[in-house]
Design a protein around this motif. Structure first.
Motif, PDB file in Angstrom:
ATOM      1  N   TYR A 186      18.434   0.219 -13.300  1.00 44.28           N
ATOM      2  CA  TYR A 186      18.783  -0.096 -14.682  1.00 44.28           C
ATOM      3  C   TYR A 186      19.892  -1.146 -14.654  1.00 44.28           C
ATOM      4  N   LEU A 229      21.629   1.148 -21.697  1.00 48.32           N
ATOM      5  CA  LEU A 229      20.940   1.094 -20.415  1.00 48.32           C
ATOM      6  C   LEU A 229      19.577   0.444 -20.568  1.00 48.32           C
ATOM      7  N   LEU A 248      22.736  -0.277 -12.212  1.00 54.83           N
ATOM      8  CA  LEU A 248      22.774   1.129 -11.819  1.00 54.83           C
ATOM      9  C   LEU A 248      21.459   1.536 -11.171  1.00 54.83           C
ATOM     10  N   GLY A 271       9.350  12.146 -14.302  1.00 54.79           N
ATOM     11  CA  GLY A 271       9.998  12.417 -15.572  1.00 54.79           C
ATOM     12  C   GLY A 271      10.618  13.762 -15.850  1.00 54.79           C
ATOM     13  N   ILE A 272      10.134  14.876 -15.253  1.00 49.09           N
ATOM     14  CA  ILE A 272      10.727  16.152 -15.661  1.00 49.09           C
ATOM     15  C   ILE A 272      11.953  16.506 -14.836  1.00 49.09           C
ATOM     16  N   HIS A 273      12.309  15.675 -13.895  1.00 54.68           N
ATOM     17  CA  HIS A 273      13.471  15.950 -13.055  1.00 54.68           C
ATOM     18  C   HIS A 273      14.627  15.048 -13.449  1.00 54.68           C
ATOM     19  N   GLU A 274      15.823  15.638 -13.519  1.00 54.10           N
ATOM     20  CA  GLU A 274      16.989  14.862 -13.915  1.00 54.10           C
ATOM     21  C   GLU A 274      17.278  13.771 -12.894  1.00 54.10           C
ATOM     22  N   GLN A 275      17.841  12.691 -13.398  1.00 57.28           N
ATOM     23  CA  GLN A 275      18.187  11.580 -12.534  1.00 57.28           C
ATOM     24  C   GLN A 275      19.645  11.681 -12.121  1.00 57.28           C
ATOM     25  N   PHE A 308      22.669   9.353 -10.807  1.00 58.71           N
ATOM     26  CA  PHE A 308      23.021   7.940 -10.823  1.00 58.71           C
ATOM     27  C   PHE A 308      24.040   7.597  -9.752  1.00 58.71           C
TER      28      PHE A 308
END
Lengths: 111, 114
Positions: B35, B43, B91, B99-103, B105
């Protein structure tokens, strides 16, 4: 083009106040919604990942609800503290794995 | 355990030069995202890698931008012939899968093009 909106754009509250803000997203092709907290000079941190209509998640004083049929999610903060000051981002993911962040709500909690 | 790391943390370059930004994701994470955040903006998604699948390059702003991910781990974002409008914080994030898993950073790379 996927449109994800957040309101309000910014918010100032007094310490101890409860507050909430909104993320609006497309109601079709929903796969998941993420909430992140982004403090100044730090990287975004995940708060919640929500996948089911009617989902309600809670972490300490922060909670979130999800309505996929009408395309919105609310984030609530109970008894705001100065350390809650941050930008709160939501991100919409569709079945095509297209990932779009909203513009964020900037929260300032005044002591 | 180690989180997502990015290097360099700051990069100042002259207009027209090429730059490479590096991201080391969390071990075992198959998804990797780039990003950027330009001054006063939110973002902006650039590119997404998932396992061995072809990357989603739909967010790359021009053909001066490219990215690769070697061995399913480290990723490099390359900007050729940099322009002043490329100045931003870049970033990188990784997650277990899509998609269903948190990112998670990284700390970002602040790029300044003079």
């Amino acid at each position: 083009i996927l449109n994800v909106e957040q309101s309000p754009q910014s918010l100032h509250v007094q310490e101890g106040d409860s507050t909430n803000f909104t993320c609006s997203f497309p109601s079709s092709n929903f796969y998941a919604l993420h909430w992140y907290r982004w403090e100044t000079a730090k990287s975004p941190e995940a708060l919640f990942v929500m996948t089911l209509n009617g989902d309600e998640k809670k972490k300490g004083r922060i909670s979130a609800t999800l309505n996929t049929k009408e395309g919105y999610s609310y984030l609530y903060i109970k008894g705001s503290q100065p350390e809650d000051s941050a930008t709160y981002l939501c991100a919409f993911i569709d079945y095509g794995q297209n990932f779009v962040f909203g513009p964020g709500t900037r929260l300032s909690v005044l002591p | 355990g180690a989180g997502v790391s990015q290097s360099p943390s700051n990069k100042v370059t002259e207009k027209g030069k090429d730059v490479e930004l590096r991201c080391d994701p969390i071990s075992g994470h198959t998804a990797l995202y780039w990003y950027r955040q330009s001054l006063g903006q939110g973002l902006e998604f650039l590119i997404y890698f998932q396992g061995n699948s072809a990357p989603d390059k739909s967010g790359l702003p021009s053909d001066r931008f490219s990215a690769e991910r070697t061995g399913g781990s480290v990723s490099t974002l390359t900007i050729q012939r940099t322009q002043q409008e490329d100045s931003a914080v870049y970033l990188c994030a990784s997650s277990l899968e899509g998609g269903i898993h948190e990112q998670y950073f990284g700390p970002g790379t602040r790029l300044t093009v003079t």
